[in-house]
Enzyme design. Structure first.
Site, mmCIF file in Angstrom:
data_model
loop_
_atom_site.group_PDB
_atom_site.id
_atom_site.type_symbol
_atom_site.label_atom_id
_atom_site.label_comp_id
_atom_site.label_asym_id
_atom_site.label_seq_id
_atom_site.Cartn_x
_atom_site.Cartn_y
_atom_site.Cartn_z
ATOM 1 N N TYR A 1 0.829 -1.049 -0.130
ATOM 2 C CA TYR A 1 -0.309 0.392 0.075
ATOM 3 C C TYR A 1 0.574 1.288 0.099
ATOM 4 O O TYR A 1 0.513 2.290 -0.050
ATOM 5 C CB TYR A 1 -1.243 -0.004 1.388
ATOM 6 N N PHE B 1 -10.144 -4.140 10.789
ATOM 7 C CA PHE B 1 -11.093 -3.928 9.331
ATOM 8 C C PHE B 1 -10.537 -4.060 7.817
ATOM 9 O O PHE B 1 -9.803 -4.183 7.837
ATOM 10 C CB PHE B 1 -12.216 -2.386 9.692
#
Length: 411
Positions: free
Chosen positions: A124, A411
Protein backbone atom coordinates in the site's frame (compact mmCIF):
# COMPACT_ATOMS: atom_id res chain seq x y z
CA UNK A 1 -11.45 -10.41 -22.98
CA UNK A 2 -10.69 -7.33 -20.87
CA UNK A 3 -11.49 -7.32 -17.17
CA UNK A 4 -14.27 -4.86 -16.29
CA UNK A 5 -14.31 -3.01 -12.98
CA UNK A 6 -17.64 -1.74 -11.73
CA UNK A 7 -19.73 -1.05 -8.66
CA UNK A 8 -21.65 -4.21 -7.92
CA UNK A 9 -25.39 -4.58 -7.38
CA UNK A 10 -27.29 -6.78 -4.94
CA UNK A 11 -27.57 -9.67 -7.41
CA UNK A 12 -23.75 -9.91 -7.61
CA UNK A 13 -23.04 -9.95 -3.89
CA UNK A 14 -22.72 -13.74 -3.57
CA UNK A 15 -20.27 -13.83 -6.50
CA UNK A 16 -18.37 -10.93 -4.96
CA UNK A 17 -18.09 -12.70 -1.59
CA UNK A 18 -16.77 -15.77 -3.39
CA UNK A 19 -14.22 -13.47 -5.08
CA UNK A 20 -13.07 -12.21 -1.66
CA UNK A 21 -12.71 -15.75 -0.35
CA UNK A 22 -10.87 -16.95 -3.42
CA UNK A 23 -8.44 -14.05 -3.10
CA UNK A 24 -7.74 -15.11 0.50
CA UNK A 25 -7.49 -18.83 -0.38
CA UNK A 26 -10.83 -19.83 1.14
CA UNK A 27 -12.69 -22.21 -1.17
CA UNK A 28 -16.14 -22.40 0.45
CA UNK A 29 -18.85 -20.20 -1.09
CA UNK A 30 -20.99 -18.06 1.17
CA UNK A 31 -24.25 -19.49 2.47
CA UNK A 32 -27.54 -17.75 1.78
CA UNK A 33 -27.64 -16.59 5.41
CA UNK A 34 -24.13 -15.12 5.16
CA UNK A 35 -25.05 -13.26 1.97
CA UNK A 36 -28.15 -11.81 3.61
CA UNK A 37 -26.19 -10.74 6.68
CA UNK A 38 -23.52 -9.13 4.51
CA UNK A 39 -26.10 -7.32 2.38
CA UNK A 40 -27.47 -5.46 5.41
CA UNK A 41 -24.03 -4.13 6.32
CA UNK A 42 -22.54 -3.39 2.90
CA UNK A 43 -22.78 -0.06 1.11
CA UNK A 44 -22.99 -1.35 -2.44
CA UNK A 45 -22.25 2.12 -3.83
CA UNK A 46 -18.75 1.75 -2.30
CA UNK A 47 -18.24 -1.90 -3.29
CA UNK A 48 -16.28 -2.69 -6.45
CA UNK A 49 -15.73 -5.90 -8.32
CA UNK A 50 -13.44 -6.84 -11.19
CA UNK A 51 -15.17 -9.26 -13.55
CA UNK A 52 -13.67 -11.48 -16.24
CA UNK A 53 -15.98 -13.72 -18.28
CA UNK A 54 -18.64 -13.38 -15.61
CA UNK A 55 -16.41 -14.34 -12.66
CA UNK A 56 -15.46 -11.90 -9.90
CA UNK A 57 -11.65 -11.91 -9.86
CA UNK A 58 -11.01 -8.76 -7.82
CA UNK A 59 -12.79 -7.11 -4.89
CA UNK A 60 -12.62 -3.78 -3.10
CA UNK A 61 -14.87 -2.13 -0.54
CA UNK A 62 -14.81 0.98 1.61
CA UNK A 63 -17.07 2.39 4.29
CA UNK A 64 -17.46 5.61 6.23
CA UNK A 65 -15.31 5.78 9.34
CA UNK A 66 -14.22 8.36 11.88
CA UNK A 67 -10.74 8.23 13.42
CA UNK A 68 -9.61 10.26 16.40
CA UNK A 69 -6.64 12.58 15.99
CA UNK A 70 -4.39 13.82 18.81
CA UNK A 71 -6.47 16.17 20.92
CA UNK A 72 -9.73 14.24 20.55
CA UNK A 73 -11.19 15.47 17.27
CA UNK A 74 -12.61 12.73 15.04
CA UNK A 75 -12.34 13.27 11.29
CA UNK A 76 -14.20 11.46 8.48
CA UNK A 77 -12.12 8.95 6.55
CA UNK A 78 -12.72 6.20 4.01
CA UNK A 79 -11.94 2.79 5.52
CA UNK A 80 -10.74 0.34 2.88
CA UNK A 81 -11.35 -3.38 3.33
CA UNK A 82 -12.04 -6.67 1.51
CA UNK A 83 -9.28 -5.98 -1.03
CA UNK A 84 -8.39 -9.03 -3.09
CA UNK A 85 -7.20 -10.10 -6.53
CA UNK A 86 -7.46 -13.74 -7.56
CA UNK A 87 -4.14 -15.47 -8.15
CA UNK A 88 -5.08 -15.96 -11.81
CA UNK A 89 -5.30 -12.18 -12.38
CA UNK A 90 -2.33 -10.74 -10.50
CA UNK A 91 -0.08 -8.06 -11.96
CA UNK A 92 -2.74 -6.68 -14.30
CA UNK A 93 -3.34 -3.38 -12.52
CA UNK A 94 -6.73 -4.35 -11.09
CA UNK A 95 -5.95 -3.14 -7.56
CA UNK A 96 -4.53 0.13 -8.92
CA UNK A 97 -7.71 0.78 -10.90
CA UNK A 98 -10.02 0.01 -7.97
CA UNK A 99 -7.92 2.07 -5.55
CA UNK A 100 -7.86 5.06 -7.90
CA UNK A 101 -11.65 4.99 -8.21
CA UNK A 102 -12.16 4.77 -4.46
CA UNK A 103 -9.66 7.48 -3.49
CA UNK A 104 -11.13 9.89 -6.02
CA UNK A 105 -14.64 9.24 -4.70
CA UNK A 106 -13.46 9.64 -1.09
CA UNK A 107 -11.93 13.03 -1.85
CA UNK A 108 -15.12 14.12 -3.59
CA UNK A 109 -17.12 13.10 -0.53
CA UNK A 110 -14.92 15.30 1.66
CA UNK A 111 -13.22 12.48 3.55
CA UNK A 112 -9.88 13.68 4.89
CA UNK A 113 -7.97 10.42 4.46
CA UNK A 114 -8.25 6.73 3.66
CA UNK A 115 -7.42 4.05 6.22
CA UNK A 116 -6.86 0.31 6.16
CA UNK A 117 -5.18 -2.58 7.93
CA UNK A 118 -2.73 -4.25 5.57
CA UNK A 119 -2.60 -8.01 5.08
CA UNK A 120 0.79 -7.52 3.42
CA UNK A 121 3.24 -4.71 4.18
CA UNK A 122 4.69 -3.91 0.72
CA UNK A 123 1.40 -3.32 -1.10
CA UNK A 124 0.00 0.00 0.00
CA UNK A 125 2.94 2.38 0.16
CA UNK A 126 2.74 2.89 -3.57
CA UNK A 127 -0.81 4.23 -3.17
CA UNK A 128 0.22 6.90 -0.66
CA UNK A 129 -0.54 4.99 2.57
CA UNK A 130 1.81 4.94 5.53
CA UNK A 131 1.64 2.92 8.78
CA UNK A 132 0.25 5.32 11.38
CA UNK A 133 -0.68 3.04 14.30
CA UNK A 134 1.18 0.03 15.70
CA UNK A 135 -0.05 -2.68 18.05
CA UNK A 136 1.55 -5.25 20.30
CA UNK A 137 0.22 -8.40 21.93
CA UNK A 138 1.41 -10.00 25.13
CA UNK A 139 1.14 -13.43 26.69
CA UNK A 140 1.04 -13.24 30.47
CA UNK A 141 2.06 -16.05 32.81
CA UNK A 142 -0.43 -15.32 35.58
CA UNK A 143 1.42 -17.34 38.23
CA UNK A 144 4.41 -14.99 37.92
CA UNK A 145 2.67 -11.61 37.91
CA UNK A 146 2.91 -10.99 41.66
CA UNK A 147 -0.59 -9.52 41.74
CA UNK A 148 -2.60 -9.85 44.93
CA UNK A 149 -5.05 -12.70 44.33
CA UNK A 150 -6.80 -12.08 47.63
CA UNK A 151 -8.23 -8.76 46.52
CA UNK A 152 -11.87 -9.34 45.70
CA UNK A 153 -13.12 -5.91 44.62
CA UNK A 154 -11.61 -3.05 42.59
CA UNK A 155 -9.44 -0.76 44.67
CA UNK A 156 -11.26 2.31 43.33
CA UNK A 157 -14.49 1.39 45.14
CA UNK A 158 -16.23 0.35 41.94
CA UNK A 159 -17.65 -3.03 41.00
CA UNK A 160 -17.37 -5.66 38.30
CA UNK A 161 -20.31 -7.56 36.84
CA UNK A 162 -20.74 -10.31 34.28
CA UNK A 163 -23.31 -9.23 31.68
CA UNK A 164 -24.85 -10.69 28.55
CA UNK A 165 -24.49 -9.54 24.95
CA UNK A 166 -27.74 -7.59 25.01
CA UNK A 167 -26.48 -5.51 27.93
CA UNK A 168 -23.22 -4.89 26.09
CA UNK A 169 -25.14 -3.65 23.05
CA UNK A 170 -27.10 -1.32 25.30
CA UNK A 171 -24.31 0.15 27.41
CA UNK A 172 -20.96 -0.33 25.67
CA UNK A 173 -21.43 1.96 22.62
CA UNK A 174 -21.55 5.05 24.84
CA UNK A 175 -18.48 3.82 26.74
CA UNK A 176 -16.57 3.29 23.50
CA UNK A 177 -17.43 6.82 22.36
CA UNK A 178 -15.98 8.16 25.62
CA UNK A 179 -12.79 6.22 24.98
CA UNK A 180 -12.62 7.21 21.31
CA UNK A 181 -12.91 10.89 22.23
CA UNK A 182 -9.77 10.68 24.39
CA UNK A 183 -7.48 8.22 22.61
CA UNK A 184 -6.05 9.04 19.20
CA UNK A 185 -6.06 6.24 16.68
CA UNK A 186 -9.34 4.74 17.89
CA UNK A 187 -12.09 4.43 15.27
CA UNK A 188 -15.85 4.52 15.70
CA UNK A 189 -18.01 1.41 15.97
CA UNK A 190 -21.50 1.30 14.50
CA UNK A 191 -24.49 -0.76 15.65
CA UNK A 192 -23.59 -3.59 13.30
CA UNK A 193 -20.11 -3.82 14.86
CA UNK A 194 -21.64 -4.40 18.29
CA UNK A 195 -24.15 -6.93 16.95
CA UNK A 196 -21.32 -8.84 15.28
CA UNK A 197 -19.14 -8.71 18.41
CA UNK A 198 -21.90 -10.03 20.67
CA UNK A 199 -23.20 -12.85 18.47
CA UNK A 200 -26.39 -11.08 17.40
CA UNK A 201 -25.44 -11.64 13.74
CA UNK A 202 -24.66 -15.11 12.35
CA UNK A 203 -21.01 -16.16 12.36
CA UNK A 204 -19.76 -19.60 11.39
CA UNK A 205 -16.83 -19.41 13.83
CA UNK A 206 -18.75 -17.93 16.77
CA UNK A 207 -17.75 -18.78 20.34
CA UNK A 208 -19.78 -17.13 23.08
CA UNK A 209 -17.45 -14.95 25.19
CA UNK A 210 -17.64 -13.61 28.71
CA UNK A 211 -18.43 -9.89 29.13
CA UNK A 212 -17.47 -7.96 32.25
CA UNK A 213 -18.45 -4.35 32.94
CA UNK A 214 -16.67 -2.06 35.37
CA UNK A 215 -18.89 0.44 37.13
CA UNK A 216 -17.44 3.35 39.08
CA UNK A 217 -18.63 4.12 42.63
CA UNK A 218 -21.30 6.43 41.19
CA UNK A 219 -22.63 3.63 38.98
CA UNK A 220 -21.38 4.82 35.60
CA UNK A 221 -20.00 2.24 33.17
CA UNK A 222 -16.26 2.95 32.85
CA UNK A 223 -14.87 -0.24 31.32
CA UNK A 224 -15.63 -3.35 29.31
CA UNK A 225 -13.72 -6.64 29.13
CA UNK A 226 -14.70 -9.36 26.64
CA UNK A 227 -12.77 -12.63 26.66
CA UNK A 228 -12.91 -16.36 25.97
CA UNK A 229 -11.30 -19.24 27.84
CA UNK A 230 -9.64 -22.26 26.27
CA UNK A 231 -10.16 -24.94 28.92
CA UNK A 232 -7.28 -27.38 29.27
CA UNK A 233 -6.34 -29.67 32.16
CA UNK A 234 -3.20 -31.74 32.72
CA UNK A 235 -2.63 -34.14 35.63
CA UNK A 236 -5.75 -32.72 37.31
CA UNK A 237 -4.35 -29.20 37.15
CA UNK A 238 -5.93 -26.38 35.12
CA UNK A 239 -3.86 -24.97 32.25
CA UNK A 240 -6.51 -22.60 30.92
CA UNK A 241 -5.71 -19.69 28.61
CA UNK A 242 -7.92 -16.59 28.50
CA UNK A 243 -7.89 -14.55 25.27
CA UNK A 244 -9.01 -10.95 25.30
CA UNK A 245 -11.34 -9.91 22.50
CA UNK A 246 -11.92 -6.39 23.77
CA UNK A 247 -10.77 -4.29 26.68
CA UNK A 248 -11.66 -0.61 26.66
CA UNK A 249 -11.71 1.70 29.65
CA UNK A 250 -12.57 5.35 30.07
CA UNK A 251 -10.56 5.72 33.31
CA UNK A 252 -7.18 4.38 34.45
CA UNK A 253 -8.84 2.86 37.51
CA UNK A 254 -11.25 0.85 35.37
CA UNK A 255 -8.43 -0.33 33.12
CA UNK A 256 -6.36 -1.51 36.08
CA UNK A 257 -9.36 -3.21 37.67
CA UNK A 258 -10.25 -5.18 34.54
CA UNK A 259 -6.69 -6.38 34.04
CA UNK A 260 -6.40 -7.35 37.70
CA UNK A 261 -9.67 -9.29 37.49
CA UNK A 262 -8.59 -11.37 34.50
CA UNK A 263 -4.99 -11.89 35.56
CA UNK A 264 -6.01 -13.22 38.98
CA UNK A 265 -8.99 -15.31 37.86
CA UNK A 266 -8.96 -18.84 39.25
CA UNK A 267 -7.77 -21.55 36.84
CA UNK A 268 -6.50 -19.03 34.28
CA UNK A 269 -2.79 -19.72 33.86
CA UNK A 270 -2.11 -17.62 30.75
CA UNK A 271 -3.69 -14.52 29.25
CA UNK A 272 -3.40 -13.46 25.63
CA UNK A 273 -4.00 -9.73 25.59
CA UNK A 274 -5.13 -9.12 22.03
CA UNK A 275 -3.95 -5.95 20.22
CA UNK A 276 -2.76 -3.22 22.59
CA UNK A 277 -0.72 -0.08 22.09
CA UNK A 278 3.04 -0.77 22.21
CA UNK A 279 3.22 1.49 25.29
CA UNK A 280 0.25 -0.16 27.05
CA UNK A 281 0.26 -0.02 30.84
CA UNK A 282 0.03 -3.79 31.15
CA UNK A 283 3.63 -4.91 31.68
CA UNK A 284 4.33 -2.19 34.23
CA UNK A 285 1.01 -2.86 35.95
CA UNK A 286 2.51 -6.14 37.14
CA UNK A 287 4.79 -6.35 40.17
CA UNK A 288 6.89 -8.63 37.94
CA UNK A 289 6.68 -7.19 34.38
CA UNK A 290 8.70 -10.16 33.09
CA UNK A 291 5.56 -12.26 33.49
CA UNK A 292 4.37 -10.63 30.27
CA UNK A 293 6.20 -11.37 27.05
CA UNK A 294 5.52 -9.76 23.70
CA UNK A 295 4.22 -12.31 21.20
CA UNK A 296 3.83 -9.91 18.28
CA UNK A 297 4.40 -6.29 17.39
CA UNK A 298 3.40 -4.93 14.02
CA UNK A 299 1.83 -2.14 12.02
CA UNK A 300 -1.94 -1.81 12.39
CA UNK A 301 -3.76 1.16 10.83
CA UNK A 302 -2.34 2.68 7.65
CA UNK A 303 -3.37 6.21 6.71
CA UNK A 304 -3.41 7.91 3.31
CA UNK A 305 -3.79 11.73 3.52
CA UNK A 306 -6.34 13.21 1.12
CA UNK A 307 -6.86 16.67 2.65
CA UNK A 308 -3.68 17.89 4.34
CA UNK A 309 -5.07 21.19 5.73
CA UNK A 310 -8.12 19.48 7.23
CA UNK A 311 -5.98 16.84 8.94
CA UNK A 312 -3.33 19.18 10.31
CA UNK A 313 -5.84 21.77 11.49
CA UNK A 314 -8.03 19.22 13.29
CA UNK A 315 -5.35 17.85 15.62
CA UNK A 316 -3.57 19.49 18.54
CA UNK A 317 0.18 19.89 19.06
CA UNK A 318 2.55 19.33 21.93
CA UNK A 319 4.12 22.79 21.62
CA UNK A 320 3.38 25.93 19.59
CA UNK A 321 5.43 26.44 16.46
CA UNK A 322 5.47 26.50 12.68
CA UNK A 323 6.79 24.26 9.92
CA UNK A 324 6.80 24.38 6.12
CA UNK A 325 6.25 20.88 4.73
CA UNK A 326 6.62 19.88 1.09
CA UNK A 327 4.51 16.82 0.32
CA UNK A 328 5.09 14.74 -2.83
CA UNK A 329 2.02 12.91 -4.08
CA UNK A 330 1.88 11.65 -7.70
CA UNK A 331 -1.90 11.38 -7.42
CA UNK A 332 -2.16 15.00 -6.36
CA UNK A 333 -4.42 14.72 -3.31
CA UNK A 334 -1.86 15.71 -0.69
CA UNK A 335 0.71 17.36 -2.98
CA UNK A 336 1.85 20.85 -2.18
CA UNK A 337 3.89 23.04 0.09
CA UNK A 338 2.06 23.65 3.33
CA UNK A 339 2.66 26.11 6.17
CA UNK A 340 1.60 24.67 9.51
CA UNK A 341 1.14 27.18 12.34
CA UNK A 342 0.33 25.51 15.64
CA UNK A 343 -0.80 27.44 18.70
CA UNK A 344 -2.51 26.65 22.00
CA UNK A 345 -5.87 27.84 20.67
CA UNK A 346 -5.71 25.90 17.39
CA UNK A 347 -3.73 25.37 14.23
CA UNK A 348 -3.82 26.60 10.65
CA UNK A 349 -2.43 24.92 7.54
CA UNK A 350 -2.35 26.81 4.25
CA UNK A 351 -0.50 26.60 0.92
CA UNK A 352 2.65 28.69 0.93
CA UNK A 353 5.42 29.89 -1.37
CA UNK A 354 7.94 29.96 1.49
CA UNK A 355 10.93 27.66 1.17
CA UNK A 356 10.30 24.09 2.29
CA UNK A 357 11.85 23.04 5.61
CA UNK A 358 10.93 19.34 5.53
CA UNK A 359 10.11 17.31 2.41
CA UNK A 360 8.52 13.88 2.36
CA UNK A 361 5.95 11.71 0.59
CA UNK A 362 2.23 11.53 1.28
CA UNK A 363 2.68 8.09 2.83
CA UNK A 364 5.37 9.30 5.19
CA UNK A 365 3.18 12.22 6.21
CA UNK A 366 0.57 9.57 7.01
CA UNK A 367 3.14 7.93 9.32
CA UNK A 368 3.53 11.19 11.26
CA UNK A 369 -0.06 12.44 11.51
CA UNK A 370 -1.08 10.49 14.63
CA UNK A 371 2.21 11.05 16.41
CA UNK A 372 3.53 7.48 16.27
CA UNK A 373 6.51 7.90 13.95
CA UNK A 374 9.56 10.15 14.24
CA UNK A 375 10.47 12.61 11.49
CA UNK A 376 14.06 12.26 12.69
CA UNK A 377 13.98 8.54 12.03
CA UNK A 378 12.45 9.07 8.59
CA UNK A 379 15.24 11.54 7.82
CA UNK A 380 17.86 9.00 8.90
CA UNK A 381 16.24 6.50 6.54
CA UNK A 382 16.32 8.95 3.65
CA UNK A 383 12.54 9.06 3.51
CA UNK A 384 12.35 12.68 4.69
CA UNK A 385 14.65 15.50 3.68
CA UNK A 386 15.64 18.34 5.99
CA UNK A 387 15.65 21.33 3.66
CA UNK A 388 16.44 23.40 6.73
CA UNK A 389 18.69 22.02 9.50
CA UNK A 390 16.73 21.03 12.58
CA UNK A 391 13.40 20.73 10.76
CA UNK A 392 12.96 17.06 11.65
CA UNK A 393 13.49 17.73 15.34
CA UNK A 394 10.99 20.60 15.18
CA UNK A 395 8.49 18.33 13.44
CA UNK A 396 8.88 15.76 16.21
CA UNK A 397 8.41 18.42 18.89
CA UNK A 398 5.16 19.44 17.21
CA UNK A 399 3.70 16.15 16.07
CA UNK A 400 4.73 13.41 18.48
CA UNK A 401 2.45 12.54 21.40
CA UNK A 402 3.06 11.52 25.01
CA UNK A 403 1.17 8.24 24.46
CA UNK A 404 1.27 6.28 21.24
CA UNK A 405 -1.90 6.01 19.16
CA UNK A 406 -3.90 2.83 19.50
CA UNK A 407 -6.65 1.12 17.51
CA UNK A 408 -8.24 -1.97 19.06
CA UNK A 409 -10.07 -2.88 15.84
CA UNK A 410 -9.10 -4.64 12.63
CA UNK A 411 -11.10 -3.77 9.53
Amino acid sequence: MSTAIRTIDATELADWILGVRTGFHVSAPATKEEVEARRDGTDLSRTQGAFDAGRCVGTFRSFAQRITLPGGTAVPVSAVTNVSVSATHRRRGLLSRMMERDLRAARERGETAATLTAAEYPIYGRFGFGPAVSVATWEVDTARTGLDRRRGTPDDGGRLDFVDGATVRELAPALHERVRATRHGVVDRDERWWRFATGDLPRADWTEPFHVLHRSPDGSVDGLLTYTVDETWAAMRPQNTASVRDLVAATPAAERALWHFLLTADWVMKVNTGPRAPDDILPLLLPDPRAARITSQADSVWLRPLDVPALLEARTYAVPGSLVVEVADPDGYAAGRWLLDAAEDGASCVPTSRAAELSLSAGDLGCLLLGDESAGRLAALGRATEDRPGAAARADALLRTSRRPWCPDVF
